[in-house]
Each structure stands twice: as C-alpha cells, then as structure tokens.
Design an enzyme around this catalytic site. Structure first.
Site, PDB file in Angstrom:
ATOM      1  N   ALA A 127      -3.931  14.490   5.757  1.00 29.19           N
ATOM      2  CA  ALA A 127      -3.604  13.237   6.458  1.00 29.19           C
ATOM      3  C   ALA A 127      -2.512  12.501   5.703  1.00 29.19           C
ATOM      4  O   ALA A 127      -2.589  12.371   4.482  1.00 29.19           O
ATOM      5  CB  ALA A 127      -4.851  12.366   6.527  1.00 29.19           C
TER       6      ALA A 127
ATOM      7  N   ASN B 244      -5.406   7.273  -5.776  1.00 26.21           N
ATOM      8  CA  ASN B 244      -6.147   8.494  -5.395  1.00 26.21           C
ATOM      9  C   ASN B 244      -5.437   9.770  -5.845  1.00 26.21           C
ATOM     10  O   ASN B 244      -5.182  10.674  -5.061  1.00 26.21           O
ATOM     11  CB  ASN B 244      -6.439   8.528  -3.886  1.00 26.21           C
ATOM     12  CG  ASN B 244      -5.186   8.559  -3.023  1.00 26.21           C
ATOM     13  OD1 ASN B 244      -4.126   8.086  -3.435  1.00 26.21           O
ATOM     14  ND2 ASN B 244      -5.296   9.107  -1.826  1.00 26.21           N
TER      15      ASN B 244
ATOM     16  N   HIS C  43       0.878  -1.190   0.000  1.00 23.38           N
ATOM     17  CA  HIS C  43       0.000   0.000   0.000  1.00 23.38           C
ATOM     18  C   HIS C  43       0.908   1.231   0.000  1.00 23.38           C
ATOM     19  O   HIS C  43       1.492   1.580   1.022  1.00 23.38           O
ATOM     20  CB  HIS C  43      -0.886   0.008   1.251  1.00 23.38           C
ATOM     21  CG  HIS C  43      -1.826   1.172   1.325  1.00 23.38           C
ATOM     22  ND1 HIS C  43      -3.162   1.040   1.601  1.00 23.38           N
ATOM     23  CD2 HIS C  43      -1.631   2.502   1.158  1.00 23.38           C
ATOM     24  CE1 HIS C  43      -3.735   2.226   1.611  1.00 23.38           C
ATOM     25  NE2 HIS C  43      -2.823   3.140   1.340  1.00 23.38           N
TER      26      HIS C  43
ATOM     27  N   HIS D 157       1.534   5.368  -1.654  1.00 26.08           N
ATOM     28  CA  HIS D 157       1.134   6.549  -2.434  1.00 26.08           C
ATOM     29  C   HIS D 157       2.382   7.122  -3.098  1.00 26.08           C
ATOM     30  O   HIS D 157       3.290   7.593  -2.406  1.00 26.08           O
ATOM     31  CB  HIS D 157       0.498   7.614  -1.531  1.00 26.08           C
ATOM     32  CG  HIS D 157      -0.770   7.141  -0.893  1.00 26.08           C
ATOM     33  ND1 HIS D 157      -2.005   7.317  -1.487  1.00 26.08           N
ATOM     34  CD2 HIS D 157      -0.989   6.459   0.250  1.00 26.08           C
ATOM     35  CE1 HIS D 157      -2.936   6.768  -0.711  1.00 26.08           C
ATOM     36  NE2 HIS D 157      -2.342   6.245   0.343  1.00 26.08           N
ATOM     37  N   LEU D 158       2.403   7.079  -4.417  1.00 28.66           N
ATOM     38  CA  LEU D 158       3.565   7.638  -5.142  1.00 28.66           C
ATOM     39  C   LEU D 158       3.279   9.009  -5.722  1.00 28.66           C
ATOM     40  O   LEU D 158       4.189   9.663  -6.233  1.00 28.66           O
ATOM     41  CB  LEU D 158       4.019   6.692  -6.264  1.00 28.66           C
ATOM     42  CG  LEU D 158       4.896   5.511  -5.872  1.00 28.66           C
ATOM     43  CD1 LEU D 158       5.313   4.729  -7.110  1.00 28.66           C
ATOM     44  CD2 LEU D 158       6.115   5.936  -5.079  1.00 28.66           C
ATOM     45  N   ARG D 159       1.995   9.434  -5.690  1.00 25.93           N
ATOM     46  CA  ARG D 159       1.618  10.756  -6.230  1.00 25.93           C
ATOM     47  C   ARG D 159       1.975  10.877  -7.714  1.00 25.93           C
ATOM     48  O   ARG D 159       2.121   9.896  -8.408  1.00 25.93           O
ATOM     49  CB  ARG D 159       2.247  11.896  -5.425  1.00 25.93           C
ATOM     50  CG  ARG D 159       2.117  11.767  -3.907  1.00 25.93           C
ATOM     51  CD  ARG D 159       0.677  11.822  -3.440  1.00 25.93           C
ATOM     52  NE  ARG D 159       0.602  12.005  -1.999  1.00 25.93           N
ATOM     53  CZ  ARG D 159      -0.381  11.551  -1.249  1.00 25.93           C
ATOM     54  NH1 ARG D 159      -1.378  10.856  -1.750  1.00 25.93           N
ATOM     55  NH2 ARG D 159      -0.401  11.774   0.042  1.00 25.93           N
TER      56      ARG D 159
ATOM     57  N   LEU E 279      -4.881   8.958   8.192  1.00 25.31           N
ATOM     58  CA  LEU E 279      -6.168   8.269   8.248  1.00 25.31           C
ATOM     59  C   LEU E 279      -6.014   6.823   7.786  1.00 25.31           C
ATOM     60  O   LEU E 279      -5.330   6.603   6.790  1.00 25.31           O
ATOM     61  CB  LEU E 279      -7.188   8.989   7.353  1.00 25.31           C
ATOM     62  CG  LEU E 279      -7.671  10.341   7.896  1.00 25.31           C
ATOM     63  CD1 LEU E 279      -8.512  11.068   6.858  1.00 25.31           C
ATOM     64  CD2 LEU E 279      -8.455  10.156   9.202  1.00 25.31           C
TER      65      LEU E 279
ATOM     66  N   HIS F 126      -4.566  -0.850   6.085  1.00 19.98           N
ATOM     67  CA  HIS F 126      -4.090  -0.059   7.226  1.00 19.98           C
ATOM     68  C   HIS F 126      -5.001  -0.206   8.433  1.00 19.98           C
ATOM     69  O   HIS F 126      -5.564   0.769   8.932  1.00 19.98           O
ATOM     70  CB  HIS F 126      -3.875   1.411   6.861  1.00 19.98           C
ATOM     71  CG  HIS F 126      -4.911   2.030   5.955  1.00 19.98           C
ATOM     72  ND1 HIS F 126      -6.254   1.941   6.192  1.00 19.98           N
ATOM     73  CD2 HIS F 126      -4.791   2.757   4.826  1.00 19.98           C
ATOM     74  CE1 HIS F 126      -6.903   2.578   5.248  1.00 19.98           C
ATOM     75  NE2 HIS F 126      -6.036   3.080   4.398  1.00 19.98           N
TER      76      HIS F 126
ATOM     77  N   ASP G  63       1.485   2.614   3.544  1.00 16.96           N
ATOM     78  CA  ASP G  63       0.640   3.807   3.394  1.00 16.96           C
ATOM     79  C   ASP G  63       1.499   5.063   3.471  1.00 16.96           C
ATOM     80  O   ASP G  63       1.042   6.108   3.949  1.00 16.96           O
ATOM     81  CB  ASP G  63      -0.474   3.837   4.453  1.00 16.96           C
ATOM     82  CG  ASP G  63      -1.603   4.782   4.067  1.00 16.96           C
ATOM     83  OD1 ASP G  63      -1.613   5.278   2.919  1.00 16.96           O
ATOM     84  OD2 ASP G  63      -2.468   5.039   4.915  1.00 16.96           O
TER      85      ASP G  63
ATOM     86  N   HIS H 119       2.875  14.566   1.882  1.00 16.89           N
ATOM     87  CA  HIS H 119       2.274  15.888   1.651  1.00 16.89           C
ATOM     88  C   HIS H 119       3.351  16.892   2.033  1.00 16.89           C
ATOM     89  O   HIS H 119       4.001  16.708   3.082  1.00 16.89           O
ATOM     90  CB  HIS H 119       1.059  16.126   2.557  1.00 16.89           C
ATOM     91  CG  HIS H 119      -0.102  15.223   2.299  1.00 16.89           C
ATOM     92  ND1 HIS H 119      -1.029  15.474   1.306  1.00 16.89           N
ATOM     93  CD2 HIS H 119      -0.492  14.075   2.888  1.00 16.89           C
ATOM     94  CE1 HIS H 119      -1.945  14.519   1.314  1.00 16.89           C
ATOM     95  NE2 HIS H 119      -1.641  13.649   2.259  1.00 16.89           N
TER      96      HIS H 119
HETATM   97  O1  DOR Z   1      -3.226   9.212   5.881  1.00 17.71           O
HETATM   98  C1  DOR Z   1      -3.650   8.940   4.755  1.00 17.71           C
HETATM   99  N1  DOR Z   1      -3.154   9.560   3.644  1.00 17.71           N
HETATM  100  N2  DOR Z   1      -4.634   8.053   4.610  1.00 17.71           N
HETATM  101  C2  DOR Z   1      -5.242   7.840   3.445  1.00 17.71           C
HETATM  102  O2  DOR Z   1      -6.163   7.057   3.409  1.00 17.71           O
HETATM  103  C3  DOR Z   1      -4.853   8.591   2.233  1.00 17.71           C
HETATM  104  C4  DOR Z   1      -3.495   9.106   2.339  1.00 17.71           C
HETATM  105  C5  DOR Z   1      -3.168  10.161   1.289  1.00 17.71           C
HETATM  106  O3  DOR Z   1      -3.416   9.923   0.117  1.00 17.71           O
HETATM  107  O4  DOR Z   1      -2.638  11.208   1.662  1.00 17.71           O
HETATM  108 ZN    ZN Z   2      -3.345   5.091   1.724  1.00 22.95          ZN
END
Ligand code: DOR
Ligand code: ZN
Length: 350
Positions: free
Chosen positions: A264, A42, A14, A16-18, A220, A175, A248, A252
């Site tokens: 988050a 996302n 899991h 996030h690579l943006r 989150l 998560h 996860d 940011h």
């Molecule tokens: O903390 C989080 N950040 N939880 C998520 O479900 C999404 C993620 C994000 O894309 O920043």
């Molecule tokens: Zn996530």
C-alpha cells in the site's frame, strides 16, 4: 485569472522517507517542496526509542542536499512496551514532535503496533501532561471488518474512547478518508485535527478497481466512494484550521506494488503541490491553499509558520513530471492524478 500565487513555504505533516537507498533517492524531493515534515517511524525495525529517532534523524540529514534547510520532525512508533520517560526525554530535547499509533496489523510495518489499548494508557497520560501530540492511523485492524468500513468503526470503537479518557491529549487523525472522519473532527472544537492526503482528494475506489486493478492507486486507508472524496475536498478547501496536508507519500518500488500481494502506498511527494493547486483552483479556493499546506499544520503543532515563501505559477502548457524515478532499489512510479497539471512549484529562498 490568477496565474501566480505566493504562499508560505508548505510543510508535510505525514511523510514516509524510508531508509538506505530509497531515503537517499527521495529525501531531496520532499526537501525541494517542503520546509518541514513529520517523519513516519514505520521502518524495519521501527523507530521506537529516542535513540532510534536520533540515529534516523542523522541518516535523513545525511541524505539531504548540501545546504538544505529542510527540517525532519521526528516521531516515535508506539509499542505496548514504550517507555513514558524515554518519550518525555525525546520530546523535551526538541527532537520528537509526536508519537505515532499504529493499530497492530493495520498497515505497512505495523506488526509492532498496539493490540491492547489499555497497555498504552500510561503513555497517553504522560503525553497529555507534556503536550505531545498523538498521530493515529485510524483503522480497525481486524480482518473480519470490511476494509471500506475500518475508519468509521475505528472512530466509534477506539478513537472516541481514547479521547474521552484523555481529554487533554492532542490528537491528529491521519489521512482521513471518509465523511464520517470529517464530521467527527468537525464536531470537536479543539485538541483534534486531521491530515488529508493529496491522493485521497483526487481518487475514489473506482480508480483502483474499475476496468482493471491499478496497484499504484492502492494505499491505506483505501480510497472510498465518490461521496467521501467530495467531503474530503470540501474540508481541505474550507480553510478550517482542523484540516491540513499530510501527503502520506509512501514509496514502494514497482516490483513490490505490481505483484500478487502488492504494498500500500502512493508516491506523491514530487507533484503534490501541483496537484493541490489544481484541486484548489477547481474548487475556487486558491485563496485557501496556504491555510491547508502552510498555516493550519503549524497552528495545531504550536510551531511558527515558515518564514520562507513559494510561488505556484500556472503555465500555458502542462508541466512534465517524470512518470517514474530510478533508484538503486528499483523503479518507483510517481502518482498519476489522471489529468494534466499546469501549476508549477517554484520555491524561493528568503
Ligand atoms: O498507503 C500507506 N502506505 N498507508 C500507510 O499507512 C503506510 C504506508 C507505507 O508505509 O507504505
Ligand atoms: Zn503513512
């Protein structure tokens, strides 16, 4: 005392690579520590169709260092309009390894997610038929529900009904942050697994809120009370095949976190393996580290474990990690576990 461990190269189930500049800054970091990763969809706009996933895959490849063998395992973002035929084509081409369910409003960029679960019934049926796993952000997205209760209520009100109407659908509860989630996953023999993040093994809600608000610990699902953290650690270090690593890691820039309404996400990709070795050593479970990082995930996803290996080496002095990374979008703070780290990851190509 064990001071050098050889483990199979880990995977991140899991991540996030943006996109854009952030992708370029962080993709090499995950690629240095992991052989494969399940890539979250996302983005803005989200990765919904097989075509979107194909294009995002190309952008990730372009962001990797030359010669990298890192494999992005793509996911599709489930919307109420998702097309079962397109999902099937994406899975059968080998590009897409899972579909991601965000309850609309539950987290970052989840507005296009699902509000009415009846509308995605056909997609679930198709996924069960073709054996494509569903990854779930397991929180009720309802502002009248207490944020600390959202996971437990989601399990009762949404996950259990989805499972009972689709017994063949393979599901990852992502998560997981509560003992309720751990107990629920343990109550199911097969077809249900959970990912655990690095940060939820280390922080509880006091880290975020006691003695001042610390936005870099806000993610989150939100970290819960200590008894839940202990249940997560017990599950992660148990060797139980139903639990595996999904960091996860969710970057940011600081200006988006340190503000009146901060985003988050914890950015853990850089020091995750060092933190995990520390946690597993504390739990006297270093012999279970590879199950969690390298074996249980491929087992669930029906893939082979990696053939390459990694050394985790314990140093005499704390390993220095940069507190932040400069990107062209701004400064990105690296997750601070709050204790010195002595284990260093040394990937080894075979
Ligand atoms: O903390 C989080 N950040 N939880 C998520 O479900 C999404 C993620 C994000 O894309 O920043
Ligand atoms: Zn996530």
């Amino acid at each position: 005392m064990t001071d050098k461990l050889e483990i199979r190269m880990p995977d991140d189930w899991h991540l996030h690579l943006r996109d854009g500049a952030m992708l370029n800054a962080i993709a090499p970091i995950s690629a240095a520590h992991f052989a494969r990763a399940i890539i979250m969809p996302n983005l803005v706009p989200p990765v919904v169709t097989s075509d979107d996933a194909h294009q995002y895959y190309q952008r990730i490849q372009a962001a990797l260092p030359r010669g990298s063998t890192f494999q992005p395992l793509m996911t599709l973002y489930l919307t109420e309009e998702s097309d079962p035929d397109d999902i099937t084509a994406a899975a059968q081409s080998g590009l897409v390894k899972a579909v991601k369910l965000y309850p609309a409003g539950a987290t970052t960029n989840s507005q296009s997610g699902v509000r009415d679960f009846d509308k995605v019934r056909g997609v679930f049926e198709r996924m069960a038929e073709i054996g494509l796993p569903l990854c779930i952000h397991g929180e009720i997205a309802d502002n009248t529900t207490d944020i600390f209760d959202r996971e437990a209520i989601f399990i009762d009100k949404v996950l259990e009904p989805i499972r009972s109407s689709n017994p063949q659908l393979r599901i990852v509860l992502e998560h997981v942050t509560t003992s309720n989630g751990i107990e629920y996953v343990k109550s199911v023999e097969s077809g249900l697994a959970a990912t655990l993040t690095t940060h939820h093994l280390v922080i509880n809600r006091n880290h975020i809120l006691a003695g001042g608000i610390r936005p870099h610990y806000y993610c989150l699902p939100i970290a819960k009370r200590e008894s839940h953290r202990l249940a997560l650690r017990a599950a992660a270090t148990s060797g139980d095949k139903r639990f595996f690593l999904g960091t996860d890691s969710a970057p940011h820039v600081d200006t988006a976190k340190e503000t009146a309404c901060g985003c988050a996400g914890c950015f853990t990709a850089l020091n995750t393996m060092s933190i995990l070795a520390h946690v597993f050593e504390e739990e006297r479970a270093l012999d279970k580290l590879a199950s969690f990082t390298s074996l249980n995930g491929p087992h669930f996803y029906q893939l082979q474990p990696n053939s390459s290996h990694m050394f985790m080496v314990k140093q005499n002095q704390p390993v220095e990690f940069p507190p932040c990374i400069q990107t062209s979008e701004g400064t990105l703070t690296v997750f601070d576990p709050g204790f010195p780290l002595f284990w260093q990851a040394e990937p080894m190509q075979n």
